[in-house]
Design a protein around this motif. Structure first.
Motif, PDB file in Angstrom:
ATOM      1  N   LEU A 150       0.865  -0.989   0.090  1.00 26.26           N
ATOM      2  CA  LEU A 150       0.145   0.082  -0.004  1.00 26.26           C
ATOM      3  C   LEU A 150       0.765   1.350   0.074  1.00 26.26           C
ATOM      4  CD1 LEU A 150      -2.880  -0.795   2.414  1.00 26.26           C
ATOM      5  CD2 LEU A 150      -3.262  -0.068   0.064  1.00 26.26           C
ATOM      6  N   GLY A 151       1.963   1.113   0.555  1.00 29.99           N
ATOM      7  CA  GLY A 151       2.813   2.391   0.616  1.00 29.99           C
ATOM      8  C   GLY A 151       3.870   2.468  -0.539  1.00 29.99           C
ATOM      9  N   ALA A 176       0.515  -6.489   0.321  1.00 29.62           N
ATOM     10  CA  ALA A 176       1.640  -7.432   0.809  1.00 29.62           C
ATOM     11  C   ALA A 176       2.754  -6.717   0.994  1.00 29.62           C
ATOM     12  CB  ALA A 176       1.431  -8.538  -0.301  1.00 29.62           C
ATOM     13  N   LEU A 177       3.661  -7.487   1.580  1.00 28.40           N
ATOM     14  CA  LEU A 177       5.094  -6.745   1.822  1.00 28.40           C
ATOM     15  C   LEU A 177       5.912  -7.008   0.359  1.00 28.40           C
ATOM     16  CD1 LEU A 177       5.995  -8.086   5.312  1.00 28.40           C
ATOM     17  CD2 LEU A 177       5.273  -5.699   4.577  1.00 28.40           C
ATOM     18  N   VAL A 178       6.685  -6.269   0.023  1.00 27.83           N
ATOM     19  CA  VAL A 178       7.268  -6.463  -1.277  1.00 27.83           C
ATOM     20  C   VAL A 178       8.743  -6.474  -1.035  1.00 27.83           C
ATOM     21  CG1 VAL A 178       5.612  -5.556  -2.606  1.00 27.83           C
ATOM     22  CG2 VAL A 178       7.306  -4.090  -1.740  1.00 27.83           C
ATOM     23  N   GLN A 179       9.371  -6.499   0.185  1.00 26.61           N
ATOM     24  CA  GLN A 179      10.761  -6.565   0.265  1.00 26.61           C
ATOM     25  C   GLN A 179      10.944  -6.962   1.803  1.00 26.61           C
ATOM     26  OE1 GLN A 179      12.810  -2.872  -0.458  1.00 26.61           O
ATOM     27  NE2 GLN A 179      14.588  -3.314   0.691  1.00 26.61           N
ATOM     28  N   GLY A 180      11.968  -7.567   2.052  1.00 27.15           N
ATOM     29  CA  GLY A 180      12.536  -8.370   3.421  1.00 27.15           C
ATOM     30  C   GLY A 180      12.007  -9.649   3.694  1.00 27.15           C
ATOM     31  N   THR A 181      12.305  -9.768   5.063  1.00 27.89           N
ATOM     32  CA  THR A 181      12.175 -11.117   5.647  1.00 27.89           C
ATOM     33  C   THR A 181      10.617 -11.471   5.703  1.00 27.89           C
ATOM     34  OG1 THR A 181      13.852 -10.888   6.980  1.00 27.89           O
ATOM     35  CG2 THR A 181      12.421 -12.671   7.510  1.00 27.89           C
ATOM     36  N   GLY A 182       9.993 -12.453   5.009  1.00 26.70           N
ATOM     37  CA  GLY A 182       8.526 -12.991   5.096  1.00 26.70           C
ATOM     38  C   GLY A 182       7.689 -12.305   4.084  1.00 26.70           C
ATOM     39  N   THR A 186       3.773 -13.297   2.274  1.00 27.92           N
ATOM     40  CA  THR A 186       2.851 -12.525   2.081  1.00 27.92           C
ATOM     41  C   THR A 186       2.288 -12.138   0.525  1.00 27.92           C
ATOM     42  OG1 THR A 186       4.053 -10.387   2.109  1.00 27.92           O
ATOM     43  CG2 THR A 186       3.523 -11.039   4.401  1.00 27.92           C
ATOM     44  N   LEU A 187       3.239 -12.226  -0.077  1.00 31.07           N
ATOM     45  CA  LEU A 187       2.817 -12.091  -1.609  1.00 31.07           C
ATOM     46  C   LEU A 187       2.185 -13.139  -2.079  1.00 31.07           C
ATOM     47  CD1 LEU A 187       6.265 -10.966  -3.010  1.00 31.07           C
ATOM     48  CD2 LEU A 187       4.046  -9.565  -3.075  1.00 31.07           C
TER      49      LEU A 187
END
Length: 451
Positions: A150-151, A176-182, A186-187
């Protein structure tokens, strides 16, 4: 005892300290050769290259100017293991440690890059990249799904492009997160949540017909979550076409190879998701124009057909009127020229008189013969027979007188002839100024044709 001021530490200016540190580094280390993986490689329009050299626990910023970059015999890529030779110094504008690279050589693929190649070879052998599995994108999806942060700037770019091109199509976003652990997990979870909305009977309407998996550019480490094996298999399970727009045009991830379509940027992915409304409206306008022209042509053909039928009817009616007029003219001509009728009757009377005369002559001849034979055979009653024959002759004379042409003239008819005595029986035989002789019951009359 020295003054107190002499015991205070020296106060450096920032630029002087940076130069002093640079001089110390130059004197102690340069020239220096460093071995590490390339990260965040970029080439400016000027031809200068900027990147980092890193290992598991540290990294150094590097700059390679155009002259040195032109001597490199390969295209540097993120994740590649290289050996660079250059001079260590300080970039005074930021106070950063910087290595000015004068030469670069390959030293191996690098740990991350080797891991990427191994996974790529494995999934390719399983057929996850097979072009036969790639699906065509819908021209006008009923709804569009998006997976990103979202950001992230990618989300803003996608929303802006879709709002400009297809504002009428609803967009469903799964964050979803697009970078980093995990981030990879989430993707995959976000994609699976969107898959539930691709069915015709999903809780929301209309169903999602295409999915965008996007994020902006970055180093190989920044994009590493898109090289996850589980995420690749989740992408391969997508029930609808999936577009992957991760990083910049030069960036490639495992997700790019598995997706139905790879887009060079998130904005490009949004533009591929649906045909621009303007293009659709233009196509509709073209179709409307073609339909209008077709209808007009059809109307023209129908009008021409009606005109042709009307013309044929008009010609038929005109011909019918002409035939009626000709008949009336013929009748009027006949009624207006009684002389022609008289001439026709005179000719008929001439023929009849001729036949009667021939018949009378024949009858007289036959009667004479019969009388002679009777005279020879019946001499003893000659007087009686003569009397009978005389009676018969009288009756024949009466019959002849009844059919005499002169008797016809007594009834008011006339016999017309020209100067040579030829009978005139047709109107075509008369000419203006012609002299005509009319034979009546009691004599002849000279006539002249006026018209």
């Amino acid at each position: 005892m020295p003054p107190i001021d002499d015991l205070k530490p020296r106060a450096w200016t920032v630029s002087a300290l940076c130069r002093a540190v640079a001089d110390s580094l130059d004197a102690q280390f340069n020239p220096v050769t460093v071995r590490g993986e390339i990260s965040g490689f970029s080439r400016a329009a000027s031809g200068h290259c900027y990147f980092s050299i890193k290992d598991d626990t540290g990294q150094i910023r590097c700059a390679m100017f155009r002259r040195a970059a032109s001597l490199v015999d390969f295209v540097p890529r993120d994740g590649e293991l290289v050996e660079v030779r250059g001079r260590l110094g300080v970039y005074e504008a930021r106070g950063d440690l910087q290595l000015i690279v004068e030469s670069m050589e390959r030293a191996g693929q690098g740990a991350l890059f080797e891991q990427f190649l191994r996974l790529k070879a494995k999934l390719e052998a399983e057929g996850l990249f097979d072009p036969a599995h790639k699906r065509a994108l819908p021209a006008q999806p009923r709804a569009i799904g998006v997976v990103t942060s979202l950001g992230a700037a990618a989300w803003h770019d996608v929303v802006t492009a879709l709002q400009r091109r297809v504002p009428h199509i609803p967009v469903l976003m799964a964050p979803a997160l697009v970078q980093g652990t995990g981030a990879a997990a989430t993707l995959a979870q976000a994609l699976q949540s969107l898959y539930a909305f691709t069915a015709e009977d999903n809780p929301l309407s209309p169903p999602v017909d295409v999915i965008l998996l996007v994020r902006g550019g970055g180093s190989m480490e920044d994009l590493w979550s898109f090289n996850d094996e589980n995420l690749a298999r989740v992408i391969a399970q997508s029930p609808v076409p999936l577009i992957c727009g991760v990083g910049h045009e030069t960036d490639f991830t495992i997700a790019d190879f598995v997706a139905d379509v790879r887009a060079p940027t998130p904005t490009a992915a949004a533009e591929m998701a649906a045909t621009d409304r303007g293009a659709g409206l233009e196509a509709l306008s073209v179709l409307e124009h073609r339909l209008t022209r077709g209808l007009l042509r059809q109307q023209d053909r129908q009008a021409q057909g009606l005109d042709s039928v009307a013309a044929r009817l008009g010609v038929g009616l005109a011909r019918q009127q002409d035939r009626q007029a000709q008949r009336l003219a013929t009748i009027a001509a006949r009624l207006s020229r009684p002389q022609a009728l008289v001439g026709q009757h005179s000719q008929w009377l001439d023929r009849l008189a001729h036949r009667l005369q021939a018949g009378v002559q024949s009858e007289l001849t036959d009667s004479g013969h019969r009388l002679e034979r009777l005279n020879d055979r019946l001499g003893f009653n000659q007087g009686q027979q003569v009397q009978q024959r005389a009676q018969r002759l009288e009756r024949a004379a009466l019959r002849l007188s009844s059919v005499d042409p002169h008797q016809v003239l007594e009834r008011g008819y006339a016999w017309l002839s020209d100067e040579r005595g030829q009978a005139l029986t047709h109107a075509a035989q008369f000419e203006p100024g012609q002299s005509v002789r009319a034979t009546l019951s009691d004599g002849e009359v000279a006539l002249k044709v006026l018209v």
